[in-house]
Design a protein around this motif. Structure first.
Motif, PDB file in Angstrom:
ATOM      1  N   GLN A 143       0.832  -1.207   0.000  1.00  0.00           N
ATOM      2  CA  GLN A 143       0.000   0.000   0.000  1.00  0.00           C
ATOM      3  C   GLN A 143       0.866   1.256   0.000  1.00  0.00           C
ATOM      4  N   ILE A 144       1.930   1.239   0.792  1.00  0.00           N
ATOM      5  CA  ILE A 144       2.842   2.378   0.861  1.00  0.00           C
ATOM      6  C   ILE A 144       3.493   2.610  -0.502  1.00  0.00           C
ATOM      7  N   LYS A 145       3.944   1.543  -1.105  1.00  0.00           N
ATOM      8  CA  LYS A 145       4.587   1.654  -2.418  1.00  0.00           C
ATOM      9  C   LYS A 145       3.619   2.249  -3.442  1.00  0.00           C
ATOM     10  N   GLN A 146       2.395   1.732  -3.479  1.00  0.00           N
ATOM     11  CA  GLN A 146       1.406   2.218  -4.440  1.00  0.00           C
ATOM     12  C   GLN A 146       1.028   3.673  -4.178  1.00  0.00           C
ATOM     13  N   MET A 189       1.294   9.404  -5.557  1.00  0.00           N
ATOM     14  CA  MET A 189       1.626  10.772  -5.185  1.00  0.00           C
ATOM     15  C   MET A 189       2.605  11.394  -6.182  1.00  0.00           C
ATOM     16  N   ILE A 190       3.612  10.633  -6.564  1.00  0.00           N
ATOM     17  CA  ILE A 190       4.598  11.138  -7.522  1.00  0.00           C
ATOM     18  C   ILE A 190       3.935  11.446  -8.861  1.00  0.00           C
ATOM     19  N   ALA A 191       3.076  10.537  -9.320  1.00  0.00           N
ATOM     20  CA  ALA A 191       2.397  10.743 -10.610  1.00  0.00           C
ATOM     21  C   ALA A 191       1.506  11.976 -10.579  1.00  0.00           C
ATOM     22  N   ASN A 228      -4.804  17.663  -4.564  1.00  0.00           N
ATOM     23  CA  ASN A 228      -4.763  16.206  -4.727  1.00  0.00           C
ATOM     24  C   ASN A 228      -3.439  15.636  -4.224  1.00  0.00           C
ATOM     25  N   THR A 229      -2.340  16.292  -4.571  1.00  0.00           N
ATOM     26  CA  THR A 229      -1.035  15.841  -4.109  1.00  0.00           C
ATOM     27  C   THR A 229      -0.972  15.897  -2.583  1.00  0.00           C
TER      28      THR A 229
END
Length: 63
Positions: free
Chosen positions: A16-19, A24-26, A37-38
Motif C-alpha cells: 500500500q505504501i509503495k502504491q 503521489m509522484i504521478a 490532490n497531491t
C-alpha cells in the motif's frame, strides 16, 4: 531464546505504501507539488507510514 523477527511487519501495508508513493509522484508530476490532490495523497501516505512505524515499534518492544 528470542527469535529475530523480520522488520517487514506486514507485506500488504508495504505494498500500500509503495502504491500510494507512486500515486503521489504521478499526481505531483501532473498537477504540481502544491495541488490539493497531491497534498491529500501525501497525507494518506503519512498515515500509512505512521502505521508502519507503529507496527515496527511493537515488534521491537516484543523482542
Amino acid at each position: 531464546m528470542i527469535r529475530e523477527r523480520s522488520i517487514s511487519v506486514h507485506p500488504h501495508l508495504e505494498e500500500q505504501i509503495k502504491q500510494k508513493r507512486e500515486e503521489m509522484i504521478a499526481v505531483a508530476m501532473k498537477e504540481g507539488i502544491h495541488s490539493m490532490n497531491t497534498l491529500h495523497i501525501s497525507q494518506d501516505l503519512d498515515q500509512l507510514l505512521n502505521e508502519q512505524q507503529w507496527m515496527r515499534n511493537q515488534v521491537i518492544t516484543l523482542k
